[in-house]
Scaffold this active site. Sequence first.
Site, PDB file in Angstrom:
ATOM      1  N   CYS A  38      47.680  35.799  47.817  1.00 54.10           N
ATOM      2  CA  CYS A  38      47.600  37.115  47.169  1.00 54.10           C
ATOM      3  C   CYS A  38      46.418  37.913  47.697  1.00 54.10           C
ATOM      4  O   CYS A  38      45.278  37.439  47.707  1.00 54.10           O
ATOM      5  CB  CYS A  38      47.476  36.925  45.663  1.00 54.10           C
ATOM      6  SG  CYS A  38      47.210  38.475  44.777  1.00 54.10           S
ATOM      7  N   CYS A  86      40.617  40.097  40.860  1.00 49.81           N
ATOM      8  CA  CYS A  86      41.187  39.002  40.066  1.00 49.81           C
ATOM      9  C   CYS A  86      40.377  37.736  40.315  1.00 49.81           C
ATOM     10  O   CYS A  86      40.038  37.439  41.459  1.00 49.81           O
ATOM     11  CB  CYS A  86      42.650  38.771  40.440  1.00 49.81           C
ATOM     12  SG  CYS A  86      43.415  37.472  39.429  1.00 49.81           S
ATOM     13  N   GLU A 115      44.387  49.756  41.389  1.00 48.96           N
ATOM     14  CA  GLU A 115      45.629  50.314  41.922  1.00 48.96           C
ATOM     15  C   GLU A 115      46.771  50.151  40.925  1.00 48.96           C
ATOM     16  O   GLU A 115      46.837  49.152  40.203  1.00 48.96           O
ATOM     17  CB  GLU A 115      45.993  49.625  43.247  1.00 48.96           C
ATOM     18  CG  GLU A 115      45.069  50.058  44.372  1.00 48.96           C
ATOM     19  CD  GLU A 115      45.376  49.391  45.714  1.00 48.96           C
ATOM     20  OE1 GLU A 115      44.982  49.964  46.735  1.00 48.96           O
ATOM     21  OE2 GLU A 115      45.994  48.310  45.736  1.00 48.96           O
ATOM     22  N   CYS A 124      44.665  33.204  43.968  1.00 44.09           N
ATOM     23  CA  CYS A 124      45.889  32.587  44.500  1.00 44.09           C
ATOM     24  C   CYS A 124      45.881  32.775  46.026  1.00 44.09           C
ATOM     25  O   CYS A 124      45.547  33.865  46.515  1.00 44.09           O
ATOM     26  CB  CYS A 124      47.123  33.232  43.884  1.00 44.09           C
ATOM     27  SG  CYS A 124      47.197  33.018  42.088  1.00 44.09           S
ATOM     28  N   CYS A 158      54.602  43.000  45.749  1.00 44.31           N
ATOM     29  CA  CYS A 158      53.983  41.941  44.965  1.00 44.31           C
ATOM     30  C   CYS A 158      52.959  41.159  45.800  1.00 44.31           C
ATOM     31  O   CYS A 158      53.266  40.724  46.897  1.00 44.31           O
ATOM     32  CB  CYS A 158      55.097  41.023  44.507  1.00 44.31           C
ATOM     33  SG  CYS A 158      54.681  40.082  43.097  1.00 44.31           S
ATOM     34  N   CYS A 203      53.967  49.429  37.572  1.00 40.60           N
ATOM     35  CA  CYS A 203      53.281  48.144  37.685  1.00 40.60           C
ATOM     36  C   CYS A 203      51.793  48.392  37.439  1.00 40.60           C
ATOM     37  O   CYS A 203      51.138  49.090  38.216  1.00 40.60           O
ATOM     38  CB  CYS A 203      53.526  47.558  39.079  1.00 40.60           C
ATOM     39  SG  CYS A 203      52.714  45.979  39.335  1.00 40.60           S
ATOM     40  N   SER A 259      53.082  39.432  33.030  1.00 46.28           N
ATOM     41  CA  SER A 259      53.190  38.305  33.960  1.00 46.28           C
ATOM     42  C   SER A 259      51.881  37.535  34.001  1.00 46.28           C
ATOM     43  O   SER A 259      50.803  38.126  34.101  1.00 46.28           O
ATOM     44  CB  SER A 259      53.500  38.851  35.366  1.00 46.28           C
ATOM     45  OG  SER A 259      53.529  37.796  36.290  1.00 46.28           O
TER      46      SER A 259
HETATM   47  S1  SF4 Z   1      48.778  36.464  42.163  1.00 54.67           S
HETATM   48 FE1  SF4 Z   1      48.069  37.458  40.275  1.00 54.67          FE
HETATM   49  S2  SF4 Z   1      46.800  35.881  39.286  1.00 54.67           S
HETATM   50 FE2  SF4 Z   1      47.006  35.242  41.439  1.00 54.67          FE
HETATM   51  S3  SF4 Z   1      45.211  36.144  42.465  1.00 54.67           S
HETATM   52 FE3  SF4 Z   1      46.899  37.618  42.657  1.00 54.67          FE
HETATM   53  S4  SF4 Z   1      46.594  39.040  40.933  1.00 54.67           S
HETATM   54 FE4  SF4 Z   1      45.416  37.172  40.485  1.00 54.67          FE
END
Ligand code: SF4
Length: 366
Positions: free
Chosen positions: A120, A113, A93, A117, A336, A106, A194
């Site tokens: 996320c 990933c 995306e 986190c 985000c 973005c 980032s």
């Molecule tokens: S915040 Fe960024 S580094 Fe952390 S799981 Fe999500 S995409 Fe990955």
Amino acid sequence: MSERENIKNYAPDALRARLQKDGLPGFRAAQITRWLYARGVEDWDAMSDLGLDLRRELARRFETRALETGEVQRATDGVIKTQLRARDGAVLESVAIPERGRTTLCLSTQVGCPLACSFCATGALGFTRNLSSAEIIDQMCRMRELLPAGQRITNVVFMGMGEPLLNLPGLLPALDTLLHPQAFGLAPRRITVSTAGVARRIPELLEQAPVNLAVSLHAANDALRDELVPLNRRFPLAQLFATLRALPQLSRRHPVFFEYTLMAGVNDSVEDARALARLLAGLPSKLNVIPMNEHEDAPYRAPTPQVMDRFLAELSRAGVVCTLRRPRGADIEAACGQLALRPSPSPPPPSPAGARQGQEPGTTRR
Ligand code: SF4
């Protein structure tokens, strides 16, 4: 699947060398670069200032597209989120964020990933693979086609899916192409990479590309950060901040940007703000505080406006340069930490080679 190499894997200077290695005229790299990026043309036949024999040879060796546009969602605030499909069927995306006088893209660097986190949605997907340079740069080309005529991409942030510093081989050539005057020609300070804090790769990034650095911080002590950003166990705060403080590139004019997602009852106390101020003291930095963008994959909530005000006031009292970032695209989960793609149930509509700005392959909600 095509056997041809994708020409967008080569940054402009590397393309010149690649052509020469194949016995082709390297000096044509500048023209090819302008067609691909400045003009957005991907059909070899349309590159009219290249000789016919060269065009045929290039078409035999190289493909020009890495991604096809899938579902497009448009938020009420103008944000556009798009699913893009790679040749092997992987889906990622990208998000376009129009603001007064500028449009920020973005971009993603991985499919999913690996860093998981806890707040996320992308992390909840797990990790599939790194994106190639061509796939990273093609997000620019595909997203540009969705913008209204005349609307230019002015800024790029690598805050989409994935951890950019775990894919430097894909990222660095893509940065070269973004910066190169014959390609996208963006100024270095209009590009932000980032990281969740892959400390050992930060110096290499900034030596290779003089872009802005952002660090997703989210906690000012190791116990909490271990929980929110598990990468912290490999690169704890002391190591991360020792790396940042040693960077020769940082100055008041070129600070490091920190992202701090504010979660109710988790990291939003006055004591958290004071610990954060102590951590940042003396480091050229700017702090973006972001209210938690709530989604179904995480248990966290945004604090009340009063709690956010109290947190920011405490930071300001301690001399921290900080702003509260208002969420964009939240109604289509483009904000985000919300990029949690679900594969499209139907194949994306075909997108013609050489497509130009202003075309819209499809607009649906997932
Ligand atoms: S915040 Fe960024 S580094 Fe952390 S799981 Fe999500 S995409 Fe990955």
